[in-house]
Design a protein around this motif. Structure first.
Motif, mmCIF file in Angstrom:
data_model
loop_
_atom_site.group_PDB
_atom_site.id
_atom_site.type_symbol
_atom_site.label_atom_id
_atom_site.label_comp_id
_atom_site.label_asym_id
_atom_site.label_seq_id
_atom_site.Cartn_x
_atom_site.Cartn_y
_atom_site.Cartn_z
ATOM 1 N N PHE B 81 4.476 2.851 -2.084
ATOM 2 C CA PHE B 81 3.515 2.856 -3.186
ATOM 3 C C PHE B 81 2.100 3.094 -2.681
ATOM 4 O O PHE B 81 1.763 2.775 -1.543
ATOM 5 N N SER B 83 -0.455 1.467 -3.539
ATOM 6 C CA SER B 83 -1.074 0.177 -3.221
ATOM 7 C C SER B 83 -0.290 -0.565 -2.139
ATOM 8 O O SER B 83 -0.561 -1.715 -1.877
ATOM 9 N N TYR B 84 0.694 0.087 -1.543
ATOM 10 C CA TYR B 84 1.566 -0.457 -0.492
ATOM 11 C C TYR B 84 2.535 -1.504 -1.023
ATOM 12 O O TYR B 84 3.691 -1.496 -0.650
ATOM 13 N N ALA B 85 2.038 -2.416 -1.906
ATOM 14 C CA ALA B 85 2.927 -3.412 -2.516
ATOM 15 C C ALA B 85 3.734 -4.174 -1.481
ATOM 16 O O ALA B 85 4.931 -4.371 -1.626
ATOM 17 N N LEU B 86 3.081 -4.609 -0.415
ATOM 18 C CA LEU B 86 3.766 -5.456 0.559
ATOM 19 C C LEU B 86 3.897 -6.854 -0.032
ATOM 20 O O LEU B 86 3.013 -7.305 -0.748
ATOM 21 N N TYR B 87 5.015 -7.539 0.278
ATOM 22 C CA TYR B 87 5.209 -8.882 -0.258
ATOM 23 C C TYR B 87 4.246 -9.836 0.445
ATOM 24 O O TYR B 87 4.370 -10.059 1.651
ATOM 25 N N PRO B 88 3.295 -10.412 -0.285
ATOM 26 C CA PRO B 88 2.208 -11.143 0.368
ATOM 27 C C PRO B 88 2.679 -12.378 1.124
ATOM 28 O O PRO B 88 2.060 -12.770 2.097
#
Ligand code: ATP
Ligand code: MG
Lengths: 292, 373
Positions: B81, B83-88
């Motif tokens: 994505f 926005s990268y959408a890494l799991y915080p």
């Protein structure tokens, strides 16, 4: 904290001093009732009539506290408020946990699995925040009767959960709106389902709003009197109801010191929750987007 | 067999049609780029492929199987994505392994996959960090790593580089290209950046208003645009459009370009590029498309052997870019941009002789904006 550049003219300083003085006076004014309560609860009964409200106890004693806790009469029984104190916990803890979990699930479903009518549903749920308690007393009593939960702890928990959901849903929904949708999309593509995404992705970033929800629910339910008095049985009364009974039970002399001690015992848990988690409460209310 | 095939897909949001009859197909290992202006439906198409948004009509096939109504998890797709959408809440390791964990890959295999991907993307030293402790470029790598850990049939990249600074973007672009060459993965990649599009793509789909205007190789899109929009969208600086009247007859067409304050210019249209459509346009004002690099400085040493059609104009602006010089010159009803050698010694206000390569010029109908020749 001190990151403001202030004017250093004498007039400005005088102004600040005045301001601080006003604030101190205001703070003292608000603390006065608490001081009266503490002082009174530590005095033997004969000192209460003798001095003014604010005189220090000559012979400080913990006896009123012990009596309030273990042997004061609340109506027929004379066992103090301790039993009711634990009653309150037995009602508050499950009600807080269940309402918070359901609120979190609702907020998650309303924001991340948008369905037709989600906005309308949320608007209707918000109504729940504005319904006066008195309005639902009778229908709720009826409902509890049907469910066979009259005068039981479970019934009281149910009432509090139902009322709490409106608020917890509001909290979580507004928090999850700021969590990027891509996070959920990525998890879906990774193969996670509805509950897995909730549990593994959303809940771990929800700490601030969980704190808000827990504090809110805890104080609301702990301090509730109306539902407690209306829906509890003799054995399941919460501490607020017991406190009322204690104060109203008159066997000769009015024991103000015991009354005050009991009131403080009843108020202590909410106070503690605020002291311990208050700073997270403010932080949670202002918590914004989660960066991914 | 095509790795991904999209057949007549339409998508409505309420009453607005966001995707209009989109069809395309790519082979396994191909790199498809979707370009188009903001709001043209690129992300919507990606979401449709990923199964994040149901389509209104049409079919999507992956690896020969119809998957139009399957859930995202059942499609065997990985997506990076914007926005990268890494799991915080998870470490980099957790992020990369999550997809494998959800697919019940045994722990040892998961670990191996994480190591492999971390090596490939040079993020081994970051594995125990949380996303919030990473720079933008590092997050971008982790996002790619998460996609690469599984080995899905199709990768989707939605503007993966647009949040990076210019230098990093160029570096990552090269790396993505290398990765693609090495791993032979099938990729659909959305970008705004037409350099990214030209450098990475095996094929490009140019979109506007939910339609695919042209689907072809980068070379086709660049040199054979189907309409004015595609021609203007690809290339930087973009193509010059000059009004020109078509004169002459088949075998001897000429384009008359009128420039205020200068003599009319007559440009012969190459016989090899004539089309039947031209016959009906005689006497009409058409739109002539000339890319900046179709111009070159007149070289006196070549004399008569020089190629292209001569013209001369007064230079209004000189913009050296280092690699070459961009000149602004009056032609037709406005100014055009020409790209010449960096050793061209010309100053603003001087007159300069140029040659234009008409064999690469294109002609459009100004009303329909479609290509004529
Ligand atoms: N959930 C939605 N509801 C209504 N309209 C939407 C929705 N999502 C996207 N759109 C509309 O669909 C159109 C295409 O959006 P899309 O996000 O696919 O554009 P895009 O090509 O990815 O643009 P960008 O380059 O800016 O990312 C836009 O006009 C947008 O307003
Ligand atoms: Mg987009």
């Amino acid at each position: 904290m001190d990151n403001v550049i202030r004017s250093r003219t004498p007039a400005a300083r005088a102004g600040r001093l005045l301001l601080q003085a006003v604030l101190v006076v205001a703070a003292l004014w608000y603390l006065l009732p608490l001081a009266v309560m503490v002082l009174t609860s530590l005095k033997p009964l004969d000192e209460i009539g003798a001095g003014s409200l604010l005189t220090l106890p000559e012979h400080p004693t913990l006896a009123p506290w012990l009596k309030a806790w273990g042997s004061a009469c609340t109506g027929m029984r004379c066992e103090g408020v301790s039993g009711y104190f634990w009653n309150s916990f037995a009602i508050v803890i499950p009600a807080v946990i269940i309402a918070t979990l359901i609120g979190a699930l609702n907020g998650y479903a309303l924001t991340k699995w948008r369905f037709r009518g989600a906005e309308l549903l949320f608007a209707l749920m918000l109504f729940g925040c504005f319904i006066p308690f008195q309005v639902i007393l009778l229908p709720m009593a009826q409902t509890l009767g049907w469910l066979g939960l009259s005068s039981s702890r479970a019934g009281l928990v149910l009432v509090h959960v139902v009322f709490g959901i409106a608020f917890t849903t509001l909290f979580f929904r507004n928090f999850y709106v700021s969590v990027p949708d891509e996070l959920v999309a990525a998890a879906k593509l990774d193969g996670a389902g509805f509950f897995r995404i909730f549990w593994r992705i959303l809940l771990p970033v929800s700490k601030p709003i969980i704190v808000v929800s827990v504090i809110w629910q805890f104080t609301q339910i702990w301090n509730d009197f109306l539902f407690g008095v209306a829906f509890s049985g003799h054995d399941t009364q919460p501490v607020t109801v017991a406190l009322n009974n204690l104060v109203n039970t008159s066997t000769g002399v009015k024991e103000y010191n015991v009354d005050m001690a009991a009131a403080m015992i009843a108020a202590l848990p909410t106070l503690l929750v605020y002291v311990l988690a208050g700073k997270y409460f403010v932080r949670g209310l202002t918590a914004g987007s989660v960066k991914g | 067999m095509s790795a991904l095939e999209i057949q007549r897909v339409c998508k409505d949001f309420g009453s607005t049609r966001v995707l209009q009859d989109v069809s395309l197909a790519i082979d396994s290992g191909e790199f498809l780029i979707l370009v188009g202006p903001s709001g043209c439906g690129k992300s919507t198409l990606m979401n449709a492929i990923a199964g994040l948004e149901p389509v209104t009509s049409g079919e999507i096939h992956i690896g020969g199987e119809e998957i139009t109504w399957r859930t995202p998890a059942e499609r065997d797709i990985a997506m990076v994505f914007q926005s990268y959408a890494l799991y915080p809440s998870m470490t980099v390791r957790g992020n990369i392994a999550f997809g494998l964990e959800m697919r019940k890959v045994p722990k040892a295999e998961r670990e191996a996959a994480v190591e492999r991907v971390a090596d490939l993307l040079q993020i081994s030293h970051l594995l125990e960090r949380k996303p919030s402790q990473l720079s933008g470029g590092q997050r971008q790598r982790v996002a790619m790593g998460r996609a690469l850990a599984r080995e899905p049939k199709v990768y989707l990249f939605d503007e993966p580089l647009s949040n990076l600074d210019a230098k990093l973007r160029v570096e990552m672009r090269t790396e993505i290209k290398k990765l693609h060459q090495r791993l032979g993965t099938t990729i659909v990649y959305v970008t705004h950046d037409q350099i990214e599009a030209m450098t990475l793509a095996d094929s490009i789909a140019v979109m506007r208003d939910g339609c695919i205007l042209q689907f072809g190789t980068p070379d086709e899109i660049y040199n054979d645009p189907v309409d004015i929009f595609v021609a203007g969208f690809m290339g930087s600086p973009s193509m010059n459009f000059v009004p020109a009247v078509l004169e002459g007859a088949p075998g001897d067409y000429r384009l008359r370009v009128a420039t205020p304050g200068a003599d009319d210019l007559l440009l012969p249209w190459p016989v090899s590029r004539e089309t039947a459509a031209l016959a009906e346009c005689r006497g009409r004002t058409l739109t002539l498309g000339l890319r900046p690099e179709h111009f070159s400085e007149e070289d006196a040493r070549l004399g008569e052997q020089a190629e292209g059609t001569p013209l001369s104009a007064t230079v209004s602006v000189v913009e050296p870019t280092g690699a070459d010089i961009l000149l602004r010159l009056p032609l037709g009803d406005g100014e055009i941009t020409a790209r010449v050698n960096p050793d061209c010694r010309v100053a603003a206000g001087e007159r300069l002789g140029l040659r234009v390569d008409m064999r690469r010029a294109v002609l459009f109908d100004p009303d329909s904006e479609r290509r004529l020749a």
